[in-house]
Design a protein around this motif. Structure first.
Motif, mmCIF file in Angstrom:
data_model
loop_
_atom_site.group_PDB
_atom_site.id
_atom_site.type_symbol
_atom_site.label_atom_id
_atom_site.label_comp_id
_atom_site.label_asym_id
_atom_site.label_seq_id
_atom_site.Cartn_x
_atom_site.Cartn_y
_atom_site.Cartn_z
ATOM 1 N N GLU A 313 -34.202 110.145 40.494
ATOM 2 C CA GLU A 313 -35.244 109.912 39.488
ATOM 3 C C GLU A 313 -35.158 108.490 38.947
ATOM 4 O OE1 GLU A 313 -37.795 111.921 38.551
ATOM 5 O OE2 GLU A 313 -37.111 113.276 40.134
ATOM 6 N N ILE A 314 -33.933 108.027 38.754
ATOM 7 C CA ILE A 314 -33.754 106.654 38.268
ATOM 8 C C ILE A 314 -34.272 105.683 39.327
ATOM 9 C CG2 ILE A 314 -32.034 104.941 37.570
ATOM 10 C CD1 ILE A 314 -30.360 107.308 36.465
ATOM 11 N N TYR A 315 -34.013 105.990 40.578
ATOM 12 C CA TYR A 315 -34.505 105.183 41.704
ATOM 13 C C TYR A 315 -36.030 105.174 41.696
ATOM 14 C CZ TYR A 315 -34.925 103.886 46.742
ATOM 15 O OH TYR A 315 -35.231 103.292 47.944
ATOM 16 N N LYS A 316 -36.605 106.345 41.487
ATOM 17 C CA LYS A 316 -38.060 106.436 41.471
ATOM 18 C C LYS A 316 -38.649 105.517 40.404
ATOM 19 C CE LYS A 316 -40.118 109.809 39.357
ATOM 20 N NZ LYS A 316 -40.525 111.179 38.999
ATOM 21 N N VAL A 317 -38.095 105.577 39.191
ATOM 22 C CA VAL A 317 -38.626 104.737 38.118
ATOM 23 C C VAL A 317 -38.417 103.255 38.455
ATOM 24 C CG1 VAL A 317 -38.447 104.142 35.681
ATOM 25 C CG2 VAL A 317 -38.347 106.522 36.373
ATOM 26 N N ALA A 318 -37.270 102.935 39.062
ATOM 27 C CA ALA A 318 -37.031 101.549 39.471
ATOM 28 C C ALA A 318 -38.085 101.093 40.467
ATOM 29 C CB ALA A 318 -35.637 101.412 40.077
ATOM 30 N N SER A 319 -38.536 101.990 41.327
ATOM 31 C CA SER A 319 -39.486 101.598 42.371
ATOM 32 C C SER A 319 -40.848 101.219 41.803
ATOM 33 C CB SER A 319 -39.633 102.695 43.427
ATOM 34 O OG SER A 319 -40.374 103.778 42.930
ATOM 35 N N ILE A 320 -41.160 101.719 40.598
ATOM 36 C CA ILE A 320 -42.444 101.368 39.986
ATOM 37 C C ILE A 320 -42.482 99.872 39.664
ATOM 38 C CG2 ILE A 320 -44.022 101.792 38.055
ATOM 39 C CD1 ILE A 320 -42.658 104.563 37.793
ATOM 40 N N ALA A 321 -41.327 99.316 39.340
ATOM 41 C CA ALA A 321 -41.244 97.878 39.076
ATOM 42 C C ALA A 321 -41.004 97.103 40.367
ATOM 43 C CB ALA A 321 -40.134 97.598 38.076
ATOM 44 N N LEU A 322 -41.020 97.816 41.483
ATOM 45 C CA LEU A 322 -40.917 97.271 42.832
ATOM 46 C C LEU A 322 -39.543 96.760 43.200
ATOM 47 C CD1 LEU A 322 -44.509 96.088 42.765
ATOM 48 C CD2 LEU A 322 -43.571 97.463 44.607
ATOM 49 N N SER A 323 -39.134 95.631 42.632
ATOM 50 C CA SER A 323 -37.762 95.196 42.913
ATOM 51 C C SER A 323 -37.308 94.157 41.908
ATOM 52 C CB SER A 323 -37.645 94.661 44.344
ATOM 53 O OG SER A 323 -37.807 93.250 44.417
ATOM 54 N N PRO A 324 -35.999 94.055 41.698
ATOM 55 C CA PRO A 324 -35.491 92.976 40.845
ATOM 56 C C PRO A 324 -35.649 91.646 41.582
ATOM 57 C CG PRO A 324 -33.663 94.261 41.759
ATOM 58 C CD PRO A 324 -34.914 94.882 42.265
#
Lengths: 478, 546
Positions: A313-324
């Motif tokens: 789930e944390i990965y999913k939310v991170a993916s919304i911001a695409l990438s650092p």
């Protein structure tokens, strides 16, 4: 007008972030008017003259402009190991700095971070549980966003604290559960205080879900002992709290009695059942330490004992911001695997790093002693991090004057300090403090050559202020 | 190999878990035409299960429910939100890609071609040389003191680097900047916007951010207090909006773009949606317009834009103008006009309309996704609201400096007479004309497929064809517990290695099926992609034709 102030998200209106609040805004105004301002409000080393380390800048410059690597003359401007390292990091990307990476960060860099953690702690680390972020702050926000469901969820936060935590908890609609650090014990942490805070929160119907520790502390600078960390981890185990270990200042240690020891290491040392059950998220950054690369926005968090589905789930939310951002990921890779003895750039790198750290250690001492020589000022030693947090014992007359001016007492003091000396600090109320006790936070970052003058300037202002408002006592530690 | 088998096993478990939820999920993302999509108060859906290949002993088992952080105890808004662009199908593709390394012969293709995400430089597009020269010099400023530098860098890149460094206090590119971004760079961007639109820009209205996405998040966070607050979003939309609305606990109020008229926008439909939302007690706060559109690629006609601006003014809505594809226009009969220009041309000033315009360095011809740069221009808000926006920006301190610099370069590229001008223009035009060709080629190829219609990509980076799936295919999808468009996309992936995103990830009129495919694979690869797609489609239709 379409949007009125009233209709805005209440959580946004409630949140405060003093580090760039009233004092900073006033300082910026004065700067525009031509006054010389010394910004000590934020841990921003390069803004106060600290130079970037040479090697990482060489590597990243080559990554920015890979066509340089094809030029036969590149060796005239860049050492061979920087060239090799640039090629290495470019090979870890899928298209250079300009392509979105994996939303968790480049796998190759995360592997390097894991290896660093293993070397540091002596325990294995899984790259799949390490997420790179645009600064540690973003990571903290992501984790708190995951944990906080509503105002029924409480997060234990030290007082004083770095106000990212209070601001984020506010924004997310959670509850901040304070635990007080003990100024008379060098900002030590008493587990009894913790227990009290939790009990009180629970009596108000709050589910306490997480505990934040900042080690070394901000603004307080204290370094936690191994015993302290064990106590904390046991406490989290018993109370079923996830520990959020903000360890961004782990390279900034200015005494030798308590070197940095990571929460992860202590947890693993404790063995079963703790090591298998206590949930922990640890944060780190390229902004602090001796790197001070604040403007890159690079950080990571490592998760321990977090269930796979939550990790997803944390990965999913991170993916919304695409990438650092990829540049900062490379800075992170370089920070965790710096030049080694034998490398062409090692000597210069070691010299630069050592120079910065030793100077910080000296400045920590200069500042602490400087504050302690002032009337009505008492200051704990800065054991680590980048700040000094002196207690300003404001006389009743000053507190009265502040009231009349419609200002919180430490804000009043800091504004006067700013106008008189150009020193821009952050009032202690921005970090939290015991009722009726006032502080200010300054950084130890001004250039060493300028420190004596700055401390003199402060002392002159302070002692005059105290004399002006003092009734019948003066107190100074030295 | 062992990892792959473990993954297979885990996949199987996941699929079983997923089967309960997939159908519900694809239904939920389809907003009905008659009602806005509120945040459901029932238990959240389990999200797409992206399985990590973790074999770590550090990862806790799900069954330890006494732990504070478990799937049952985390923020339900996190569980609710979805983001298909990097969702399920991409995860499958990545597993295939891993397996391809050791099992080349098991697959009818040699490589995975990622057409799911607008990430040009990952598919071979090169960065603009001048931009990278300036960035390299700003990163390693001691280069500017070396005589050899003049042999490796263009003169104007050196000049520009000096100019930029002089705008940064202490020339410290590693320091946190002003929370809105370095003032001098905002001045440059403001000048660029003025040159583009012919209307003044106040640099204090600009907020530089780590890409356009964080700026959009910030505005939505500000506007949404609860599910009683709604944001009008186009359907189909770029799912950052639906995800961010879900994370902020607000309501998505859909308005449908009309496929039959090239994805046109009907003001009457907007009005209808607003009224319905309001009748349900939802305060509609803002209207999102993506122009050029994503995934739909249409470039709005200026008249349409005027109607939209007037509508926002009448209804008291903040206009959120996502203009990240402003440099991607491929047709001669359409032109990009910023909403700022349209609003000001209508005579609306600061006091008349609240408008936030978003731009990014990730798209255009520069495609600098990994640098994370962008900005928003915020106009038409009272100062107390502005202060709140500024406050939000301060909590994260500032956006990355390199991205800020790049945003200023994008808005003020080399001019005629500059040393780098000719090569810059050649690079820029090369990329844009190639994109236009690829858009056309793929559009034609898609329209040649049986049962497929595809509107032209007037702009942006995507094609969004509609497939008339035969009933048999829909039934097969149902049996497989997958949305019909996802079923098609998975089959496509397994047959050809081409990764596209099912239309359900963006929203579509119920009963219609689409997928989004980027136009970004290198031009040499396009004929092969067309062939494989055509072949696959034919055999798919042969299998499922009624």
């Amino acid at each position: 007008m379409a949007l009125s102030y009233d209709s805005l998200n209440e959580n946004v209106k409630k949140c405060q972030y003093a580090v760039r609040g009233e004092l900073y805004l006033r300082a910026s105004e004065l700067q525009k008017e031509g006054k010389k301002i010394i910004f000590t409000n934020v841990g921003n080393p390069h803004a106060l003259g600290q130079k970037p380390l040479t090697f990482p800048r060489q590597v990243v410059a080559l990554c920015q402009a890979p066509f340089l690597l094809d030029d036969p003359n590149v060796g005239m401007l860049f050492p061979a190991d920087a060239i090799a390292r640039a090629k290495h990091y470019l090979s870890l990307t899928s298209g250079g700095l300009g392509a979105y990476s994996d939303s968790r960060g480049l796998p190759g860099v995360r592997k390097e971070v894991a290896e660093f953690i293993e070397r540091r702690d002596g325990y294995p680390s899984d790259p799949e549980l390490i997420f790179l972020t645009d600064g540690a702050s973003k990571g903290v926000m992501q984790i708190l966003n995951c944990v906080i469901r509503g105002d029924g969820d409480g997060i234990l936060v030290p007082v004083p604290q770095y106000p990212l935590y209070s601001a984020t908890i506010s924004l997310l609609g959670g509850s901040l559960v304070p635990y007080y650090l003990d100024e008379s014990e060098n900002w030590g942490l008493d587990v009894d205080n913790l227990r009290q805070s939790v009990a009180q929160a629970r009596s108000q119907g709050i589910t306490v879900k997480a505990m934040v520790i900042i080690n070394p502390g901000n603004p307080t600078g204290q370094c936690l002992s191994e015993a302290n960390l064990r106590e904390i981890l046991k406490f989290c185990y018993n109370e079923k709290l996830v520990l959020l270990g903000d360890e961004v200042y782990q390279q900034n240690i200015y005494q030798d009695e308590r070197p940095f020891i990571s929460s992860k290491k202590v947890l693993m040392d404790m063995g079963s059942p703790f090591s298998k059950e206590v949930q922990l998220v640890s944060f780190h950054t390229v902004s602090k330490g001796y790197w001070g690369e604040c403007g890159q926005r690079g950080g990571y968090f490592e998760m321990t004992n977090i269930p796979p589905r939550v990790v997803e789930e944390i990965y999913k939310v991170a993916s919304i911001a695409l990438s650092p951002n990829v540049s900062a990921q490379i800075f992170m890779g370089l920070m965790v695997s710096p030049p080694k003895p034998g490398d062409i750039s090692y000597d210069q790198f070691a010299r630069e790093s050592k120079g910065i750290l030793e100077s910080l250690r000296r400045r920590a001492r200069i500042m602490t002693d400087g504050f302690n020589s002032c009337k009505n000022v008492v200051c704990n030693f800065t054991e680590g991090a980048m700040y000094s947090f002196p207690q300003i014992r404001l006389p009743p007359g000053a507190i009265q004057a502040a009231k009349q001016a419609g200002k919180v007492p430490d804000v009043f003091y800091c504004l006067k300090l700013l106008e008189a000396t150009g020193i821009s600090t952050v009032p202690g109320s921005g970090f939290g403090q015991k009722e009726g006790v006032f502080h200010l936070r300054t950084t130890i970052l001004p250039a060493e050559e300028e420190m004596p003058e700055i401390m003199d300037s402060f002392k002159k202002f302070n002692d005059e202020f105290m004399t002006q408002y003092d009734n019948n006592f003066g107190y100074s530690r030295m | 190999m062992r990892r792959f088998l473990i993954n297979q096993g885990k996949s199987l478990l996941d699929n079983t878990r997923r089967q309960h939820h997939t159908t519900r999920r694809f239904l939920s993302i389809l907003p009905s035409t008659s009602a806005p999509v509120p945040v459901p108060s029932r238990a959240p859906l389990v999200s797409l299960s992206r399985f990590l290949s973790s074999t770590s002993k550090m990862a806790a088992s799900d069954s330890a429910s006494s732990l504070p952080v478990t799937i049952d105890s985390i923020n339900p808004k996190v569980l609710k939100c979805e983001y298909a662009v990097r969702g399920e199908i991409v995860n499958i593709a990545q597993k295939l890609q891993d397996d391809l390394k050791s099992n080349k012969d098991a697959y009818p293709f040699d490589e995975i071609i990622y057409c799911n995400i607008g990430n040009p430089q990952s598919l071979g597009q090169l960065p603009i040389k001048f931009f990278r020269e300036v960035l390299a010099l700003c990163d390693h400023t001691s280069l500017l003191d070396e005589s050899e530098t003049h042999g490796l860098f263009s003169t104007d890149s050196i000049d520009r680097a000096w100019k930029i460094l002089d705008q940064i206090p202490g020339r410290a590119t590693g320091a946190y900047s002003h929370s809105q971004g370095i003032k001098g760079l905002r001045d440059t961007i403001a000048a660029g916007m003025e040159a583009r639109d012919g209307f003044p820009v106040d640099p204090n209205d600009i907020f530089l951010t780590d890409g356009a996405s964080p700026a959009i998040h910030m505005m939505l966070q500000l506007l949404l207090s609860s599910e009683k607050d709604g944001i009008l979003c186009p359907i189909p939309q770029y799912p950052l909006y639906s995800a961010s609305i879900a994370l902020n606990g607000g309501s998505l109020v859909p308005y449908y773009l009309d496929e039959a008229t090239g994805w046109g926008l009907e003001i009457s439909d907007l009005k209808k949606q607003v009224e319905e939302a309001r009748s349900k007690g939802i305060a509609v706060r803002a209207l999102v317009v993506i122009n050029p559109g994503n995934p739909t690629g249409q470039v709005l006609a200026e008249e349409n834009q005027r109607d939209i601006v007037n509508f926002c003014k009448q209804e008291g809505l903040v206009l959120l103008a996502d203009e990240v594809y402003q440099e991607n226009v491929y047709v001669s009969d359409k032109k990009f006009h910023s909403f700022k220009k349209v609003a000001r041309s209508l005579g609306y000033g600061e006091k008349d309309i609240s408008l936030v315009s978003f731009q990014s360095i990730s798209k255009g011809y520069y495609g600098e996704c990994g640098k994370r740069g962008g900005y928003m221009e915020v106009t038409g808000f009272t100062s107390d609201v502005r202060e709140q926006i500024y406050k939000l920006a301060t909590v994260n301190l500032c956006s990355n400096i390199s991205g800020q610099i790049l945003a200023s370069l994008v808005m003020s590229p080399p001019k005629p007479g500059d040393d780098s001008y000719d090569s810059y223009i050649a690079e820029r035009d090369g990329i844009l004309t190639s994109m236009a060709r690829r858009a056309k080629t793929l559009e034609e190829a898609l329209n040649n497929l049986e049962g497929v219609t595809c509107n032209r990509a007037e702009g942006a980076m995507y094609l969004f064809p509609r497939i008339d799936l035969p009933q048999k295919a829909i039934e097969a999808a149902e049996t497989a517990n997958t949305a019909p468009d996802a079923f098609y996309c998975k089959r496509l992936l397994n047959a050809t290695g081409i990764v596209v995103v099912p239309g359900s990830g963006f929203g579509q009129v119920p009963g219609t099926w689409h997928f989004r495919c980027t136009i970004l694979p290198q031009e040499e690869k396009i004929p092969d992609i067309v062939n494989r797609l055509t072949e696959f489609h034919k055999s798919f239709m042969d299998e499922f034709r009624n």
